[in-house]
Design an enzyme around this catalytic site. Structure first.
Site, PDB file in Angstrom:
ATOM      1  CB  VAL A   3      -1.092  -0.123   1.165  1.00 56.47           C
ATOM      2  CG1 VAL A   3      -1.674   1.138   1.244  1.00 56.47           C
ATOM      3  CG2 VAL A   3      -1.878  -0.895   1.048  1.00 56.47           C
ATOM      4  CE  LYS A  57      -5.593  -2.941 -14.928  1.00 64.38           C
ATOM      5  NZ  LYS A  57      -4.342  -2.872 -15.916  1.00 64.38           N
ATOM      6  CG  HIS A 104     -24.985  -1.655  -1.416  1.00 57.70           C
ATOM      7  ND1 HIS A 104     -24.210  -1.237  -2.473  1.00 57.70           N
ATOM      8  CD2 HIS A 104     -25.927  -1.040  -1.188  1.00 57.70           C
ATOM      9  CE1 HIS A 104     -24.984  -0.076  -2.591  1.00 57.70           C
ATOM     10  NE2 HIS A 104     -25.798   0.091  -2.220  1.00 57.70           N
TER      11      HIS A 104
END
Length: 142
Positions: A3, A57, A104
């Site tokens: 990261v 991706k 969600h």
């Protein structure tokens, strides 16, 4: 996983697309991408095209679509990478990602809903496949 704590954050795990092409050949890859505005910016009074974008991706190799790379640029990339790094170390496939219930509203749900659902090879990288609603494996007891 790696990261970069920049603004926006960048998270990467596994091979880049050029590395995967070199290792497996372009014809053996399926690459899934997504570009969207993070829901965090939903209430901001700005035009949609002006809102910061998140890019994702997932790079898959072989007929079983083993996940060989996951890359995220955008808000939350740093928090997402740890879990997806574990999944990759365990040999996850695109079907394994597809079989996960998307939480969600989160940005990470995008990684488990890429592409046309159910069209990936239904092959799991797990020792006990979670596909088709199978029960999880049991621990080995003493």
């Amino acid at each position: 996983p790696t990261v970069v704590f920049s603004h926006p954050t960048i998270g990467t795990c596994g091979l880049t697309e050029p590395q995967a092409k070199e290792k497996y050949g372009e014809k053996n890859l399926n690459v899934y991408t997504s570009k969207f505005s993070n829901l965090f910016y939903g209430i901001f009074d700005m035009l949609p095209e002006e809102k910061p974008k998140t890019l994702m991706k997932v790079i898959c190799a072989g007929t079983n679509e083993k996940v060989v790379g996951i890359h995220v640029l955008g808000m939350g990339a740093d928090e997402m990478m740890q879990g997806f790094g574990v999944a990759m170390k365990m040999g996850c496939t695109k079907a394994d990602l597809d079989s996960c219930v998307a939480i969600h509203p989160t940005a990470s749900e995008e990684l488990v809903t890429m592409g046309v659902w159910g069209t990936s090879s239904q092959m799991s990288g797990a020792k006990v496949s979670p596909l088709g609603g199978a029960a999880p494996g049991e621990p080995l007891l003493r």
